[in-house]
Design a protein around this motif. Structure first.
Motif, PDB file in Angstrom:
ATOM      1  N   GLU A 197      43.882  42.960  49.237  1.00 10.56           N
ATOM      2  CA  GLU A 197      43.212  43.943  48.375  1.00 10.56           C
ATOM      3  C   GLU A 197      42.173  43.269  47.480  1.00 10.56           C
ATOM      4  O   GLU A 197      41.050  43.764  47.342  1.00 10.56           O
ATOM      5  CB  GLU A 197      44.235  44.659  47.477  1.00 10.56           C
ATOM      6  N   GLU A 198      42.543  42.155  46.869  1.00 15.30           N
ATOM      7  CA  GLU A 198      41.614  41.447  45.969  1.00 15.30           C
ATOM      8  C   GLU A 198      40.385  40.939  46.720  1.00 15.30           C
ATOM      9  O   GLU A 198      39.267  41.042  46.232  1.00 15.30           O
ATOM     10  CB  GLU A 198      42.322  40.284  45.267  1.00 15.30           C
ATOM     11  N   VAL A 199      40.593  40.401  47.914  1.00 17.94           N
ATOM     12  CA  VAL A 199      39.479  39.882  48.707  1.00 17.94           C
ATOM     13  C   VAL A 199      38.540  41.014  49.120  1.00 17.94           C
ATOM     14  O   VAL A 199      37.312  40.886  49.026  1.00 17.94           O
ATOM     15  CB  VAL A 199      40.023  39.107  49.937  1.00 17.94           C
ATOM     16  N   VAL A 200      39.095  42.129  49.555  1.00 17.47           N
ATOM     17  CA  VAL A 200      38.263  43.280  49.945  1.00 17.47           C
ATOM     18  C   VAL A 200      37.489  43.796  48.731  1.00 17.47           C
ATOM     19  O   VAL A 200      36.294  44.113  48.832  1.00 17.47           O
ATOM     20  CB  VAL A 200      39.117  44.391  50.587  1.00 17.47           C
ATOM     21  N   ALA A 201      38.136  43.875  47.581  1.00 15.08           N
ATOM     22  CA  ALA A 201      37.455  44.343  46.361  1.00 15.08           C
ATOM     23  C   ALA A 201      36.281  43.435  45.992  1.00 15.08           C
ATOM     24  O   ALA A 201      35.218  43.923  45.607  1.00 15.08           O
ATOM     25  CB  ALA A 201      38.437  44.429  45.195  1.00 15.08           C
ATOM     26  N   ARG A 202      36.459  42.139  46.130  1.00 13.03           N
ATOM     27  CA  ARG A 202      35.337  41.212  45.873  1.00 13.03           C
ATOM     28  C   ARG A 202      34.197  41.478  46.846  1.00 13.03           C
ATOM     29  O   ARG A 202      33.023  41.444  46.466  1.00 13.03           O
ATOM     30  CB  ARG A 202      35.793  39.761  45.976  1.00 13.03           C
ATOM     31  N   GLY A 203      34.528  41.745  48.092  1.00 15.52           N
ATOM     32  CA  GLY A 203      33.509  42.071  49.087  1.00 15.52           C
ATOM     33  C   GLY A 203      32.756  43.347  48.747  1.00 15.52           C
ATOM     34  O   GLY A 203      31.536  43.424  48.874  1.00 15.52           O
ATOM     35  N   VAL A 204      33.464  44.362  48.295  1.00 14.93           N
ATOM     36  CA  VAL A 204      32.839  45.627  47.892  1.00 14.93           C
ATOM     37  C   VAL A 204      31.926  45.382  46.692  1.00 14.93           C
ATOM     38  O   VAL A 204      30.811  45.901  46.622  1.00 14.93           O
ATOM     39  CB  VAL A 204      33.908  46.704  47.566  1.00 14.93           C
ATOM     40  N   ASN A 205      32.393  44.578  45.743  1.00 11.57           N
ATOM     41  CA  ASN A 205      31.617  44.302  44.541  1.00 11.57           C
ATOM     42  C   ASN A 205      30.280  43.632  44.871  1.00 11.57           C
ATOM     43  O   ASN A 205      29.281  43.876  44.191  1.00 11.57           O
ATOM     44  CB  ASN A 205      32.416  43.428  43.569  1.00 11.57           C
ATOM     45  N   LEU A 206      30.212  42.834  45.894  1.00 12.24           N
ATOM     46  CA  LEU A 206      28.972  42.167  46.290  1.00 12.24           C
ATOM     47  C   LEU A 206      27.960  43.147  46.902  1.00 12.24           C
ATOM     48  O   LEU A 206      26.787  42.826  46.973  1.00 12.24           O
ATOM     49  CB  LEU A 206      29.270  41.063  47.311  1.00 12.24           C
TER      50      LEU A 206
END
Length: 191
Positions: A180-189
């Motif tokens: 979840e954290e990794v996907v959220a970082r990807g979305v944030n970019l």
């Protein structure tokens, strides 16, 4: 030759054993979104999350454990209380809502005119305990629906566990929290 009385007793015992198996089962869920360690500012954006795909062994209600690279067993008395593909999708949606501090995160596709700004797709290829570890491997992709720019990534993690169902589910929960954290970082970019 069995008499009618013996057959009735035998059927009664089989029924009672079957019911005792149902009664003594423990039910587990993974759909409760974890609490993000930090949040992002993400205004006026809509995020669409496609239904997460999972391996076929996760469609069974019993919790699967790998005995080897080619053998899977199901734990007796340990049952998923949800369909994991739907439960994990709802969990990721809830997590992204918390992470971006906004309610505009929905299951995609949906039947409304407004399209998402960002679309998220997750395909879980391995999510199982083997030995003293839980393994989670997945492919995930984030796409900006206006520019059609996309980023696809691989994810892999292991979390230590014991062999009992509660420990396995706890480790699976931690592993999915990392995803979840990794996907959220990807979305944030992508905003």
């Amino acid at each position: 030759m069995l008499t009618r009385k013996r057959i009735k007793i035998l059927l009664t015992l089989i029924t009672l054993l079957g019911l005792s198996g149902c009664i003594s089962s423990k039910y587990y869920v993974l759909s409760t979104a974890s609490q993000p360690s930090a949040t992002y500012t993400y205004k006026n954006q809509v995020i669409g999350v496609e239904k997460i795909t999972v391996p076929k062994y996760l469609f069974k209600r019993e919790i699967a454990v790998a005995k080897s690279a080619s053998q899977i067993i199901f734990l007796d008395g340990a049952v998923w209380a949800e369909d994991l593909d739907a439960g994990l999708t709802h969990r990721l949606i809830g997590f992204l809502q918390k992470k971006f501090n906004q309610p505009s995160v929905f299951a995609y596709p949906w039947g409304v005119d407004k399209q998402p700004t960002i679309k998220v797709k997750v395909h879980v290829t391995r999510f199982i305990a083997q030995g003293d570890r839980v393994y989670l491997d997945a492919n995930w992709e984030v796409e900006n629906m206006k520019s059609h720019r996309r980023s696809a990534k691989l994810f892999s993690t292991t979390v230590s566990t014991k062999s009992d169902a509660s420990s396995i589910v706890y480790a699976m929960d931690k592993a999915f929290g990392e995803l979840e954290e990794v996907v959220a970082r990807g979305v944030n970019l992508f905003h």
